[in-house]
Design a protein around this motif. Sequence first.
Motif, PDB file in Angstrom:
ATOM      1  N   GLY A 103       0.853  -1.182   0.000  1.00 58.01           N
ATOM      2  CA  GLY A 103       0.000   0.000   0.000  1.00 58.01           C
ATOM      3  C   GLY A 103       0.885   1.227   0.000  1.00 58.01           C
ATOM      4  O   GLY A 103       1.637   1.458   0.945  1.00 58.01           O
ATOM      5  N   ILE A 133      -9.528   0.337  -5.823  1.00 55.26           N
ATOM      6  CA  ILE A 133      -8.723  -0.809  -5.421  1.00 55.26           C
ATOM      7  C   ILE A 133      -9.408  -2.126  -5.792  1.00 55.26           C
ATOM      8  O   ILE A 133      -8.768  -3.137  -6.046  1.00 55.26           O
ATOM      9  CB  ILE A 133      -8.453  -0.716  -3.888  1.00 55.26           C
ATOM     10  CG1 ILE A 133      -7.537   0.471  -3.608  1.00 55.26           C
ATOM     11  CG2 ILE A 133      -7.850  -1.993  -3.334  1.00 55.26           C
ATOM     12  CD1 ILE A 133      -6.241   0.438  -4.404  1.00 55.26           C
ATOM     13  N   PRO A 156     -10.599  -6.633  -1.115  1.00 52.16           N
ATOM     14  CA  PRO A 156     -10.276  -5.360  -0.465  1.00 52.16           C
ATOM     15  C   PRO A 156     -11.178  -5.147   0.751  1.00 52.16           C
ATOM     16  O   PRO A 156     -12.199  -5.815   0.901  1.00 52.16           O
ATOM     17  CB  PRO A 156     -10.587  -4.333  -1.551  1.00 52.16           C
ATOM     18  CG  PRO A 156     -11.655  -4.976  -2.375  1.00 52.16           C
ATOM     19  CD  PRO A 156     -11.454  -6.452  -2.296  1.00 52.16           C
ATOM     20  N   LYS A 171      -6.455  -1.893   0.501  1.00 52.89           N
ATOM     21  CA  LYS A 171      -5.923  -3.103  -0.116  1.00 52.89           C
ATOM     22  C   LYS A 171      -5.716  -4.233   0.893  1.00 52.89           C
ATOM     23  O   LYS A 171      -5.568  -5.372   0.500  1.00 52.89           O
ATOM     24  CB  LYS A 171      -4.543  -2.789  -0.695  1.00 52.89           C
ATOM     25  CG  LYS A 171      -4.521  -2.259  -2.085  1.00 52.89           C
ATOM     26  CD  LYS A 171      -3.055  -2.178  -2.493  1.00 52.89           C
ATOM     27  CE  LYS A 171      -2.906  -1.841  -3.941  1.00 52.89           C
ATOM     28  NZ  LYS A 171      -1.490  -1.728  -4.294  1.00 52.89           N
ATOM     29  N   VAL A 182      -7.376  -5.760  -6.449  1.00 54.58           N
ATOM     30  CA  VAL A 182      -7.264  -6.697  -5.333  1.00 54.58           C
ATOM     31  C   VAL A 182      -8.536  -7.517  -5.242  1.00 54.58           C
ATOM     32  O   VAL A 182      -9.633  -7.002  -5.454  1.00 54.58           O
ATOM     33  CB  VAL A 182      -7.054  -5.929  -4.003  1.00 54.58           C
ATOM     34  CG1 VAL A 182      -6.829  -6.907  -2.857  1.00 54.58           C
ATOM     35  CG2 VAL A 182      -5.862  -5.005  -4.124  1.00 54.58           C
TER      36      VAL A 182
END
Lengths: 757, 234
Positions: free
Chosen positions: B89, B110, B117, B156, B114
């Motif tokens: 991050g 995000i 998240p 994240k 990811v």
Amino acid sequence: MLFRKMLRDMKHHKIQFISIFLMAFLGVFVYAGIGGEWYGLQQTSNNFYRDTNLADVWIYGRSFTEEDVDKVSEVPGVTQVQRRLSLDTVADFSNNPSIRLHIIEENNISKTYTVSGDNFSTDKDGIWLDDQFARARNLNTGDTLKLSAMGVTLEKKILGTVLSPEYVYAPGGNDMIPNHANFGFAYLPVSALPKEMKIVYTDLLVKTADTPDAALEDKIYSALKGNYSVYHDKENLLSYSMFKNEIQQHKAMGSVFPIVFLAIALLTILTTMTRMVNAQRTQIGTLKALGFQQSAILRHYLSYGFWLSLAGAIVGAAAGPLTLPRLFYGPMQTTFTLPEWKPSISPSFFVMGLFTVFICTLATYLACRSNLKDTPSQTLRPKAPKVAKQGVFEKTALWAKLGFNFQWNLRDIFRSKIRSSMAVAGVLGCCALLVCAFGINDSLDDVVQWQYKEINQFSTKLSLSENLPPDTVEAVLKQSNGESIMEGTVEIKANGVKKTGDLLVTDNVSLIKFTDLNRNYINLPSDKLSISYKMSKLLGVEKGDKISWHIYGKEKWITGEVGEIYRSPVSQGITMSRELFEQQGLEFTPTAIVSKDEISVLPEGVENKWTISDLTESYETMTEAMSIMVYVLITAAALLAIVVLYNLGVLSFTERERELATLKVLGFQSAKIRQLLLTQNIWLTVIGVAFGIPCGKLLIDFMLSTMGDSFDLMCIISAFNIVISILITFILSVFVNFLFSGKIKRIDMVSSLKAVE
Amino acid sequence: MSSLIQFKNVTKEYDTGLKKQLAANNVSFSINQGEFVVILGPSGAGKSTILNLLGGMDFATSGEIIINGEDIAKFNEKQLTAYRAENVGFVFQFYNLIPTLTALENVALIKNVVKYPLDAVEVLNSVGLGEHLGKFPSQLSGGEQQRVSIARAVCKNPTMLLCDEPTGALDSETGVVILSLLQNMSRKKNKTVIIVTHNAALAQTADKVIKLKNGKVTDIIINDAPLDVSEVNW
């Protein structure tokens, strides 16, 4: 020192500057190239007409006396009159080519232009032959030419080969494009005729002080007491008007396209310079703080646009006339005959060039103005970012669901409106040019289908010799299993407008069909005459109106009612049945026989045979110059798209480099970032294409309208070609996007994050 | 217990064409889960190089960089991107928010990189920006923007938070708020937080201080009783 800065800046932003240069170049290049082409034709033909003293008015009759010449000479406005005998002869070669023979007393009006041999002289005993005919038949000065007409045979030595201003476009008989081996002309001095031959003069050639008008015709009419059959001026001379139309057509096309390029060049300059000046904002502040005058800084930035567009304009104006005309002149030479084919440089090229430079410099000024107005202290600080607002739509649940790709792209498009509209304009221009190019091709091709498949249902057309006895015609009809038609030239008059057109008289013909405005088959009435759509527009008449007409060579005007309007792509005039024609007291003398059969042996009395493929071919040869124009357009469209989209790509890429770097650091794969940019590209392309197609159709309509009075083409573009145009536009757009994939990979995440905005 | 992050004899050489420069010279250190680490050094010491290598933004010339038992020095471009996405991050000096996206959208972004998240709204609430979800970066103050940036990094749920001069562009008062936020991430949520800075005052607040000079590690200090950010005299 600032000049050095400019050169380094240009090197640094070379893509943008090259594209500004290219746009200015392309605009002026196409303008000057096609301009040089048509202007060259205009200059050479005007010089040719002037040097050979082309007549302004032609009067045809049975016999003009010396008295008639004097009477016409006395008409105010007439400067020169000359009489001559014109007759159609047959030369003693294979296929019996026809030679139009002019027997002249003096060589003052519509003079011959000598290509080889002696200059024309009234004292010499010999003949001067059409240079093109001589070439096609391998004849040279000194050879003997044998001509026969009306039972008399004439044998003369060829003293020279010549061109005539009346034969720039000279197809014989039923040809659409000239076949020089089968038709030519020749000049013979009166003194070279046998003494015992009695001569009549059929033509009067008249030169006038001003452009001949209707008043002049009235005066000549009363001077000759109406004792002639045809009066026509230069505008109605087929050779003159065809060539003029051709020039007109090229002129129209050559003037429209540069405007598209210029518009795109402006957008390119506007965006590039705005970005550049914004990026150099602190530099401008520094220069101001150092004490540079406002005007000096302004001059510095103006010079970017100025030098680039100046260079583009100069190179374009020089290269255009040198290259493009050659493309056109080749195929045009099969249709037209001129003493020389030479491009010319018109002063308007320089005006256009200067205009381009001026517009580009102005755009630069508009781009820098706001940044230069601020005080140095303001300018030294970065510009305050624009305050964005959330729209109503953006607060809905739907918006949140659309996802990052959608949100980012939509906002990005609206954030940089100029850049987006430039992309749309570039795509629009590209797509419109492509649609136009393909559409013209389709519309020209469509005529083959329309004229030679839908209208003409015969497979062979036999043209008959003149003055055949009726039983010979009957025999040909039987032998060929055909139907007879009479074709000719008529003058048509209505609402005070007089036009020359084609006449078609049909004798129970089933192999020639007629189509209405929308291309549906219609039957023409047998008790009324019918007029072609384009002719009806030119004369301003409708169904039920009266028009007057007369055949060339016959003095009697006949008035009749329009019973039907039909549409024909290549022939404008009137059509009627044999019965109606004979009711007017005219004699039906068939000029051609049409048949469904393949005819291998020509029957007695047939002069020439045309198969449908012969006709199609000659049509295609005639439209070849147009086809070349189409290729030039397609190339230009592709270039336009690549340059605009690439430049745009570079712009948006540098503008967003920091953002893209952030995304990359956050963990977006390069492919995903590429997809992000591609999405926007595709959106903008879709918008551009959506507007480009109708614009392209408008362009086709415009182009077709420049083709001249005898053509009436329909704006046709096949769905397939629309799809192809869209496809090409998209492929170019995606291709340009692809060029950036390497750049995305190479984004330096570290340094683009460190720099202050 | 093996460390979360291990640098083993990492060297980074830049070839400028004229001469070769060693930006990182045989650097070794290790960082444990949940530590609040400060990498300290003057400009030109090689801080950025370490940050880039740790963040998977650059390739090492030699050595091993073991993260969670994997040597990322052997990763290719694509693997590194995936590594960045899942493990790191970032918090930047200049925030680097996407100007065309709102605060919430910047964090929600995000989701695209990811798989799992954290909830964007909750994270923004936890950094105190619950009121400003719909605002664009240009409508937020510097400190607020930096908090969005931290929220984006935290969202994240990464292995580490990597902060490059996070207070460099802020006034000291706002800076304290941001640093407290980061220190709490480590103390209360057991996040590994690594801050790269030239500001020596930060050293007192760290669990571990790695000092750099001329591309070499000159000292590694373990602080048994780090100060609270608010206790430091700035």
